[in-house]
Write an enzyme that holds these catalytic residues in place. Structure first.
Site, PDB file in Angstrom:
ATOM      1  N   LYS A  69       0.776  -1.306  -0.199  1.00  0.00           N
ATOM      2  CA  LYS A  69      -0.081  -0.020   0.172  1.00  0.00           C
ATOM      3  C   LYS A  69       0.908   1.213   0.087  1.00  0.00           C
ATOM      4  O   LYS A  69       0.708   2.563  -0.621  1.00  0.00           O
ATOM      5  CB  LYS A  69      -1.011   0.014   1.107  1.00  0.00           C
ATOM      6  N   ARG A 155       0.423  -0.224  21.506  1.00  0.00           N
ATOM      7  CA  ARG A 155       1.548  -0.971  22.472  1.00  0.00           C
ATOM      8  C   ARG A 155       2.713   0.270  22.364  1.00  0.00           C
ATOM      9  O   ARG A 155       3.162   0.635  23.353  1.00  0.00           O
ATOM     10  CB  ARG A 155       1.961  -2.233  21.728  1.00  0.00           C
TER      11      ARG A 155
END
Length: 277
Positions: A69, A155
């Site tokens: 992408k 995270r």
């Protein structure tokens, strides 16, 4: 002389699992469009050469999935605003002047699917888990629906902060560390691929408000790992990413053909196909 049939494809690596040929073949049938749509595995590092060859050989447009992408973003000679904001392209179209326009239909696909399920986005408190490309592609379309707040948690906190900063000009976006997210949200979106390996993001189960909606961008035969957990901890509704997949495909088809196919019927067919595997 037989007129040449318009060619479309999806590029990825791996690509054997792709549902896109199935979806676009059904879209074409539904809208009486004559076209072919194939899955193409480009070598890692070789997407741009593969895309150049595809368009030089008469290709009209293509979808782009992992891991290409960002390459498609570089390859496009023009970008839509939503592709610029997403920093990634999942749809390419060759224009009449030979230019290749890059678009990102992921966020539109997600919003369409949520609205299809009668999920109220306006005034909602939204939590997005994850701060990678999948999250980045959907933030602006979600903000366009006027939620009360959109919180990003990840995270690696600095990544969530970067995204919040990038999109804060478009609406009420904040970043929060995973271990301190404890308040309730109306819509909880898991943009990570944790469910694919049967794992869960390290987040408190207190995030699910009464009547909340859990949405996992991953999909499978039954409930994803994340959605199972969400339902156990109070989510009233849980949806997987299959509808988003069909929604982003419908948006791509619209860009290419100027016609919007009906996603609902195709989603039913796709779900049946998936359950039967």
């Amino acid at each position: 002389m037989t007129p040449q049939i318009d060619r479309y494809a999806v590029f990825g690596n791996p690509i054997g699992h792709s549902k896109s040929p199935f979806i676009h073949t059904l879209f074409a049938r539904q809208t009486n469009q004559s076209l072919t749509y194939t899955a193409e595995c480009a070598p890692v590092g070789g997407f741009i050469e593969a895309a150049k060859a595809f368009f030089a050989d008469g290709g009209k447009g293509c979808n782009v999935t992992l891991p290409f992408k960002e390459d498609a973003y570089q390859f496009a000679s023009r970008l839509t605003e939503r592709a610029q904001l997403a920093g990634a392209v999942n749809t390419l179209k060759k224009l009449d002047d030979g230019e290749i326009i890059g678009d990102n239909t992921d966020g539109a696909g997600l919003v369409q699917d949520l609205l299809q399920h009668q999920v109220v986005l306006e005034g909602a408190r939204i939590l997005i888990i994850g701060a990678g490309g999948a999250a980045r592609g959907v933030i602006k379309p979600l903000l366009d629906q006027k939620p009360t707040s959109l919180t990003i948690t990840n995270r690696t906190f600095s990544k969530a902060e970067e995204l919040a900063e990038l999109f804060s000009v478009y609406g009420p976006v904040t970043a929060k560390e995973m271990n301190i997210v404890a308040e309730e949200f109306d819509i909880i979106i898991n943009s990570t691929s944790a469910s694919l390996s049967g794992e869960l993001p390290a987040i408190s189960s207190s995030v699910f408000a009464a009547n909340s909606t859990s949405y996992d961008m991953m999909y499978g035969k039954g409930d994803t790992t994340f959605n199972q957990w969400a339902k156990q901890h109070g989510a009233a509704h849980a949806y997987d990413g299959l509808g988003m997949l069909v929604g982003q495909a419908a948006e791509s088809f619209m860009l290419w053909r100027g016609l919007r196919p009906g996603a609902k019927q195709i989603l039913r067919e796709l779900r049946k196909n998936l359950e039967g595997q």
